[in-house]
Design a protein around this motif. Sequence first.
Motif, PDB file in Angstrom:
ATOM      1  N   GLU A 137      -7.804 -25.797  43.461  1.00 27.65           N
ATOM      2  CA  GLU A 137      -7.447 -25.339  44.803  1.00 27.65           C
ATOM      3  C   GLU A 137      -6.872 -23.933  44.769  1.00 27.65           C
ATOM      4  OE1 GLU A 137      -5.365 -27.814  47.653  1.00 27.65           O
ATOM      5  OE2 GLU A 137      -5.946 -29.600  46.517  1.00 27.65           O
ATOM      6  N   ILE A 158     -10.536 -25.243  51.846  1.00 26.16           N
ATOM      7  CA  ILE A 158      -9.755 -26.148  50.983  1.00 26.16           C
ATOM      8  C   ILE A 158      -9.779 -27.566  51.539  1.00 26.16           C
ATOM      9  CG2 ILE A 158      -7.430 -26.679  50.114  1.00 26.16           C
ATOM     10  CD1 ILE A 158      -8.763 -24.324  48.637  1.00 26.16           C
ATOM     11  N   TYR A 162     -11.602 -30.293  49.231  1.00 23.34           N
ATOM     12  CA  TYR A 162     -10.742 -31.191  48.463  1.00 23.34           C
ATOM     13  C   TYR A 162     -10.218 -32.380  49.266  1.00 23.34           C
ATOM     14  CZ  TYR A 162     -11.089 -27.422  45.179  1.00 23.34           C
ATOM     15  OH  TYR A 162     -11.593 -26.483  44.322  1.00 23.34           O
TER      16      TYR A 162
END
Length: 169
Positions: A137, A158, A162
């Motif tokens: 990340e 992000i 994720y």
Amino acid sequence: MTTRLRSVFRLPRRALPLTALALLLFIVLSGCASTAGEEHADHSGGHAAHGLPDNIEVTASPDVLPAFLDNYTDTTRDFYSQVYDHMDVLKELNCYCGCMEYNDPHDSLFRCFIAGVDDDGVHWTDHGGSCGICLMEVRDAIKLADEGKSIDEIRQFIDSTYGETAAST
């Protein structure tokens, strides 16, 4: 039947008890290894399962990296060296490793690398260096910030990259 087995395996009569013991030992140890692997699998997707506290090291400034980084790769050191300079972006991003679910939760991706900054200096945490999700990340966030992407664009990337991974672990 015993003679037939012995002729097939060609083991002397004294070797049968030792072979049986070795087989039993193998089965027991395989079971332990399987259990250990299952415990590790619980940790790999998210850190909330183990809830271990982060190790904190204070340095005088962001230019002085913590000594615990001597145990990590140059790439990890490089990411840590950039975290402070990208604080404004990283503080706006969620972390998807599970640390935001701790008893003492992280409030952002920034917190995975720096626990805080005060008059004593920078309070570095080893959490980010030990976590593949945090490292990926921060790598992506820093790269996108350096490309001039907005905080909203970085957050969207992000979260979409994720967030789904975290939900499936």
